[in-house]
Design a protein around this motif. Structure first.
Motif, short mmCIF file in Angstrom:
data_model
loop_
_atom_site.label_atom_id
_atom_site.label_comp_id
_atom_site.label_asym_id
_atom_site.label_seq_id
_atom_site.Cartn_x
_atom_site.Cartn_y
_atom_site.Cartn_z
N UNK A 224 0.60 -1.20 0.04
CA UNK A 224 -0.13 0.17 0.11
C UNK A 224 0.68 1.21 0.04
N UNK A 225 1.99 1.12 0.71
CA UNK A 225 2.85 2.46 0.95
C UNK A 225 3.50 2.64 -0.60
N UNK A 226 4.10 1.66 -1.16
CA UNK A 226 4.75 1.64 -2.46
C UNK A 226 3.43 2.27 -3.47
N UNK A 227 2.41 1.50 -3.55
CA UNK A 227 1.48 2.03 -4.47
C UNK A 227 0.89 3.41 -4.38
N UNK A 228 1.10 3.94 -3.06
CA UNK A 228 0.51 5.26 -2.61
C UNK A 228 1.71 6.30 -3.26
N UNK A 229 3.09 5.85 -2.92
CA UNK A 229 4.25 6.73 -3.63
C UNK A 229 4.07 6.68 -5.06
N UNK A 230 3.73 5.49 -5.76
CA UNK A 230 3.92 5.52 -7.06
C UNK A 230 2.51 6.29 -7.74
N UNK A 235 1.34 10.94 -10.90
CA UNK A 235 0.49 12.15 -11.07
C UNK A 235 1.36 13.40 -11.29
N UNK A 236 2.45 13.36 -10.72
CA UNK A 236 3.31 14.65 -10.77
C UNK A 236 4.15 14.56 -12.25
N UNK A 237 4.41 13.37 -12.57
CA UNK A 237 4.87 13.33 -14.01
C UNK A 237 3.89 13.59 -14.97
N UNK A 238 2.58 13.08 -14.71
CA UNK A 238 1.52 13.27 -15.68
C UNK A 238 1.23 14.84 -15.75
N UNK A 239 1.49 15.46 -14.73
CA UNK A 239 1.47 16.98 -14.62
C UNK A 239 2.24 17.75 -15.67
N UNK A 240 3.53 17.14 -15.65
CA UNK A 240 4.46 17.85 -16.52
C UNK A 240 4.28 17.32 -17.97
N UNK A 241 3.71 16.06 -18.16
CA UNK A 241 3.29 15.74 -19.54
C UNK A 241 2.18 16.48 -19.92
N UNK A 242 1.21 16.69 -18.99
CA UNK A 242 0.04 17.69 -19.73
C UNK A 242 0.41 18.85 -20.03
#
Length: 266
Positions: A224-230, A235-242
């Motif tokens: 769960x911790x790894x999934x939350x970090x991922x 989301x942050x990388x997707x913001x740069x992509x957007x």
């Protein structure tokens, strides 16, 4: 006496006088496109995951491998879908007449960022709408406890009441995944009464269940911790992509660049 007047010419962005810099029609179009693409790709990835996995030990992809593939797929889907959504928003936005190149690039990129934010809100709203299904987790937990009760009572002939009692005892584990001393004794007594095991063997079986349950809970916590970090990193990388997609769509809009399939058809 003569006087001279200096006439200054002020160049303004005519679009800013009549329109908001933010064009919500383009934003919503991009957000809906991003959401639709991610929905389709997640459904496709889920189908592939089910096809390569198996509920039987030793068959299908291993759990760790499947987890890594899932994480990579989530990252790809989020980045690709928001790049596409940002591109749609930047391409559909009206040209900013009179604005500098830097201002145009920023506005197009900002439209991509708002597509990203809107898409995340849409996803959150859909998740909240489907959160009613989380109530089934309680039933699933009881089902797991019932399965564990059947395991520790294996080799015996326990009735439904004894199985339900064992399941209820297992459901009362502490936050550390431990059973109280009284619950251990009660469970061991029921197991001994319904099987050929001695009381010491029954206690050992309860201890084994407790150890396994704690290991499973710890593994679930780490996943769960790894999934939350991922999810946050994606989301942050997707913001740069957007942002990149919005700027790219704006450049193609100003250059009247055709889409690849349009160029091929021509």
């Amino acid at each position: 006496m003569s006087s001279s007047e200096t006439i200054g010419v002020v160049v303004t962005d005519d679009e800013g006088n009549t329109h908001s810099y933010m064009e919500w029609g383009a934003v919503f179009a991009g957000a809906f496109v991003a959401s639709a693409i991610s929905l389709v790709l997640f459904a496709f990835g889920g189908g592939v995951g089910l096809s390569i996995s198996s509920p039987f030990p030793g068959q299908g992809a291993e759990g760790d491998t499947l987890s890594y593939v899932t994480m990579a797929w989530v990252l790809f889907v989020m980045i690709f879908s928001f790049i596409a959504g940002g591109y749609i928003a930047g391409r559909l936005r009206r040209p900013a007449i009179g604005a500098t190149a830097d201002a145009v690039e920023f506005r197009d990129g900002a439209h991509g960022l708002v597509v990203w934010a809107t898409g995340l809100l849409i996803g959150a709203a859909l998740s909240a709408h489907m959160a009613a299904g989380a109530a089934s987790l309680g039933a699933a937990a009881m089902t797991d406890n019932g399965a564990d009760a059947a395991i520790v009572l294996r080799g015996g002939d326990a009735d439904a009441d004894d199985r339900a009692t064992i399941a209820a005892i297992f459901a009362r584990t502490t936050s550390d995944g431990e059973l109280s001393g009284d619950d251990k004794e009660a469970a061991a007594e029921i197991i001994a009464d319904n099987t050929d095991l001695t009381e010491s063997e029954a206690r050992a079986r309860v201890d084994q269940w407790e150890t396994t349950a704690r290991e499973s809970a710890d593994k679930a916590r780490k996943v769960g911790a790894i999934s939350a970090f991922l999810l946050g990193a994606s989301a942050l990388v997707a913001a740069a992509g957007a942002y990149f997609g919005g700027g790219l769509g704006g450049r193609h809009r100003d250059a009247n660049a055709p889409f690849p399939w349009t160029r091929a058809r021509a």
